[in-house]
Every structure is written in C-alpha cells, then in structure tokens.
Design a protein around this motif. Structure first.
Motif, PDB file in Angstrom:
ATOM      1  N   VAL A  91      42.200 -28.735  20.818  1.00  0.00           N
ATOM      2  CA  VAL A  91      40.933 -28.227  21.346  1.00  0.00           C
ATOM      3  C   VAL A  91      39.965 -27.904  20.220  1.00  0.00           C
ATOM      4  O   VAL A  91      38.789 -28.302  20.252  1.00  0.00           O
ATOM      5  N   CYS A 126      29.328 -35.673  23.855  1.00  0.00           N
ATOM      6  CA  CYS A 126      29.627 -35.070  25.158  1.00  0.00           C
ATOM      7  C   CYS A 126      31.004 -35.507  25.652  1.00  0.00           C
ATOM      8  O   CYS A 126      31.742 -34.722  26.264  1.00  0.00           O
ATOM      9  N   GLY A 139      41.981 -29.989  34.420  1.00  0.00           N
ATOM     10  CA  GLY A 139      41.736 -30.198  32.995  1.00  0.00           C
ATOM     11  C   GLY A 139      42.007 -31.617  32.557  1.00  0.00           C
ATOM     12  O   GLY A 139      41.210 -32.226  31.833  1.00  0.00           O
ATOM     13  N   ALA A 161      36.654 -30.191  19.575  1.00  0.00           N
ATOM     14  CA  ALA A 161      35.393 -29.481  19.821  1.00  0.00           C
ATOM     15  C   ALA A 161      34.539 -29.450  18.557  1.00  0.00           C
ATOM     16  O   ALA A 161      33.305 -29.590  18.619  1.00  0.00           O
ATOM     17  N   ILE A 168      37.367 -29.633  26.484  1.00  0.00           N
ATOM     18  CA  ILE A 168      37.384 -28.680  27.601  1.00  0.00           C
ATOM     19  C   ILE A 168      38.564 -28.973  28.526  1.00  0.00           C
ATOM     20  O   ILE A 168      39.272 -28.066  28.980  1.00  0.00           O
ATOM     21  N   ALA A 222      41.889 -27.956  27.090  1.00  0.00           N
ATOM     22  CA  ALA A 222      42.075 -26.502  27.118  1.00  0.00           C
ATOM     23  C   ALA A 222      42.765 -26.060  28.412  1.00  0.00           C
ATOM     24  O   ALA A 222      43.478 -25.050  28.432  1.00  0.00           O
ATOM     25  N   ALA A 264      33.426 -33.445  23.867  1.00  0.00           N
ATOM     26  CA  ALA A 264      33.391 -32.083  24.393  1.00  0.00           C
ATOM     27  C   ALA A 264      34.136 -31.990  25.725  1.00  0.00           C
ATOM     28  O   ALA A 264      34.893 -31.038  25.968  1.00  0.00           O
ATOM     29  N   LEU A 265      33.914 -32.967  26.602  1.00  0.00           N
ATOM     30  CA  LEU A 265      34.636 -32.986  27.879  1.00  0.00           C
ATOM     31  C   LEU A 265      36.140 -33.059  27.646  1.00  0.00           C
ATOM     32  O   LEU A 265      36.928 -32.384  28.331  1.00  0.00           O
TER      33      LEU A 265
END
Length: 413
Positions: free
Chosen positions: A375, A285, A308, A379, A292, A295, A288-289
């Motif tokens: 990214v 996670c 961001g 990811a 994100i 991005a 993933a954060l």
C-alpha cells in the motif's frame, strides 16, 4: 469508437485479437494441469510458466525485428508457425514427453515477445486518431479481462473431458482464425527503416526514446517501482484467504473472480478516464485505486476484502491502457516495436522479481506487514506521478503516419 468499429479492417483485427486471447488463456491452465497429472509434481507444473517467461529476456531483439519488417506479414507468419508448433503436443503420450510441453511453452513465449509489440505497432497504424486508439485499447483490455474469467475454465473443462491433445487442437484452431483475419487485413504500412548503426545501438534505440520522452519515462518509472511490490500479491492472496478469512485455499477462486469483475469495469472506463485526466494522471489514478483496494486486504472480513480486491482490479486496466496508449501515441512508427519491448521488460522484470521475493517473505513475515508495504509503495508511486506536471504537458513528437486503408501511401501489404 463506433465510427472506428464500422471499418472492416479494424473489425477483422479485433476478431483476430480476441480469438487469439481466448486460445492462449484456454491453453495455459490446461498445460499446467497436464504436466501435473503426468509427473505428479507441482514444481514440474510450475515450470510451464517459467519456460513461458524466460523468452521475455529476448524482447529487445524481438522489438528490433518488429521495426525492421512490415508488421502484418510478421504477425501472419509468427501466428501460423506457432499454430503448427502447438499441434506437436498431439505427440505427448506420457511423462517421457513432458519436455515437448516445455519446448512448446518456450516457443510460445518467444513468439509472444514478437506478436505483442507487432500488434501494438499495427494497431497504431490502423488507428491514427488518438481518441479512437484509447477507446479501442480500453475495449481490448476489457475483452482480455473478461476472457480471463471464462477461457481457463473452458480449457480446464475440455482437458478433463477429452485430454490435453483436445485443448491443443482448440488452440491451433484459434491460430487458424487469427492467421485468416490478419491475412485478409487491408492496411497500408510505411516501409521499414534500414539499419543505420551497429545492431547493439539499434536494439537500445527504444530505451533511448523512452528516456528522452519525459511522459513515457515518468510513467514507466512509477509503474516499474510499484511492480517491485505488486508481485507480492500473487502469494499474499493465499495468505489472506487462509490466515485472514480462515477459508479453504480453493476460495482464492472467489477473490480472483471479484478482481476480474473489477478489471472489466476498469477496462470499460479507461478511455473515458484518459480523456478526462490525461494518460499520466490516469496511470497515477490506476495506481491509487490499486493501493486503496489492496488496503482492504488488511481487514479480516469477507466484504472489505471482496470490495478491495475488486477496486484493485479496476485500477489495473487504467494504468495498462493509459501507459501503452501513451507509448503508441508518443513513439514514431520506426521505433514502435523497440519502445514497446523496452517498456515491457522494464515493467515485467520488477514484477517477476517481486513474485519470487514475496513467495520467500510470506513464510517469515506476517502477511499484513507485506500488504502494508504494498500500500505504502504503490501509493507513493501514484502520488509522485500525479505531481509531475510534465507528464500531461508534453506534446507528441511530430511523426508522419499513413492512413489505414489509403492506397496512395506506400504499398498495400
């Protein structure tokens, strides 16, 4: 966590660690400024960070040392000697003594490879309860992120007001506090295990343990691969500021502040995330954060970039706290130092490489292409890790641990 914080031994250890972090972070920026002012060279200033990073190659040997002696006396001796070494900066009078700043930086880096793994092992002894361990790790990460916003400004301010020697005296004073707090610590540590094989095999035992424990192996692989591109961000933040937002380079400070605020939030919630998702999924996670958040740098608008970079900052403590809490929890006491050093090398080396690669690519490739690569890769690492069912299912190895403060187990050091 409140019950743990009521214990005097843990409070002393936390005070020492917090003061140590403040002194370290106050010194580093000031040393770079000091060298820049003495030499007029940006490259010479950058060598401060090079000489600090080089000793990380010796981390496996440092890990072996940590596993062969008691950790509290080792920390006291190392921090004390480092405080004396820092005072040698008082002899710097001009460009002819810049070598002394580099020497102190190198010694600082060598000591750091010892103290980092020794602290990790000692805190595991102080915190045999897994939930308390996660909470305190999250608390320390929060303190570190908060100090990153404050300490460099304090160090630079003192340098501007009173010069480099004043910053050196401040840092030496923090070492005195650290030595005092750890000297007063009453903790029972197990006797170090004697050497049982050739020293090369002993050094590699941490890597072997890391490979055998599926959880640690998967998390380290995911983070290590992600860090092969994370280092791009060290250079890209300038490109985003100047080319994307059309702001002065000094505006980078605003972006780093936003990242720091997000990181404080991540530190405060890391333990709760681990209780809910488990360590491996919390690392996933966190990745993933970060993906994100990065991005958001693709949008040439201030608010998406600020949000961001704050989201990306929040993801970092999740993956750091979860990874190293799992390491402490799943590693027997006699391997704590070497396993910590193995993970440290395996995750910092890719980041160092990516910083250099990113610095070279940003001048020939559009920064948005590099951001997109970051990214996608990060990811993918998050997605791979979150699907690994073994990452959250493997129980810790059965290891006997002394209870901090129990005088019946081993000798009090």
């Amino acid at each position: 966590m409140r019950a743990a914080l009521r214990r005097p031994d843990l409070r002393l250890a936390l005070i020492g660690r917090t003061v140590s972090m403040f002194g370290d972070q106050a010194l580093w920026l000031a040393m770079g400024i000091w060298v820049r002012q003495l030499t007029g060279s940006n490259g010479a200033a950058g060598l401060v960070f090079f000489f600090y990073g080089v000793p990380s190659l010796l981390a496996p040997l440092s890990g072996l040392l940590v596993d062969r002696v008691r950790r509290r006396p080792l920390l006291v001796c190392t921090e004390g000697l480092l405080g004396v070494a820092v005072l040698s900066l008082l002899f710097v009078r001009g460009a002819g003594q810049v070598w002394l700043i580099y020497a102190v930086t190198f010694v600082y880096g060598c000591a750091g490879t010892i103290t980092a793994s020794a602290r990790s092992a000692l805190f595991r002894t102080l915190l045999p309860d897994d939930d308390e361990l996660a909470s305190i790790n999250g608390l320390m990460q929060t303190a570190q992120e908060g100090l990153r916003l404050v300490a460099p400004i304090v160090g630079a301010g003192i340098y501007s007001w009173a010069g480099g020697p004043a910053v050196a005296i401040l840092d030496a004073a923090t070492f005195a506090v650290v030595v005092t707090t750890f000297s007063l610590l009453k903790v029972t540590e197990p006797a170090p295990h004697p050497r049982t094989s050739h020293w090369r095999a002993e050094v590699g035992a941490g890597v072997q343990h890391l490979w055998r424990v599926v959880t640690l192996r998967q998390m380290t692989m995911a983070v290590g691969v992600a860090l092969l591109v994370v280092g791009f961000g060290e250079t890209l933040v300038f490109a985003v500021t100047t080319d994307g937002l059309h702001r002065a380079a000094s505006f980078v400070g605003v972006l780093l502040t936003a990242q720091g605020v997000g990181a404080i939030g991540g530190g405060l919630t890391a333990a709760r995330a681990m209780r809910r998702f488990g360590e491996a999924r919390t690392v996933a996670c966190g990745l993933a954060l970060f993906a994100i958040g990065v991005a958001g740098l693709l949008v040439a608008n201030l608010w998406p970039v600020l949000v961001g970079i704050a989201v990306a900052g929040a993801g970092v403590p999740w993956l750091i706290v979860a990874l190293f809490t799992a390491l402490q929890r799943l590693t027997p006491n006699e391997l704590q130092g070497r396993t910590f050093s193995a993970v440290d090398v395996l995750v910092t080396t890719p980041q160092t490489i990516s910083i250099g690669v990113g610095a070279g690519l940003v001048s020939v490739v559009d920064y948005r292409v590099l951001v997109a690569i970051m990214v996608v890769v990060i990811a993918a690492c998050a997605g791979w890790l979150i699907t690994r069912s073994a990452s959250s299912a493997q129980p810790p190895p059965a290891v006997s641990r002394p209870i901090a403060g129990d005088d019946s187990a081993h000798a009090v050091v």
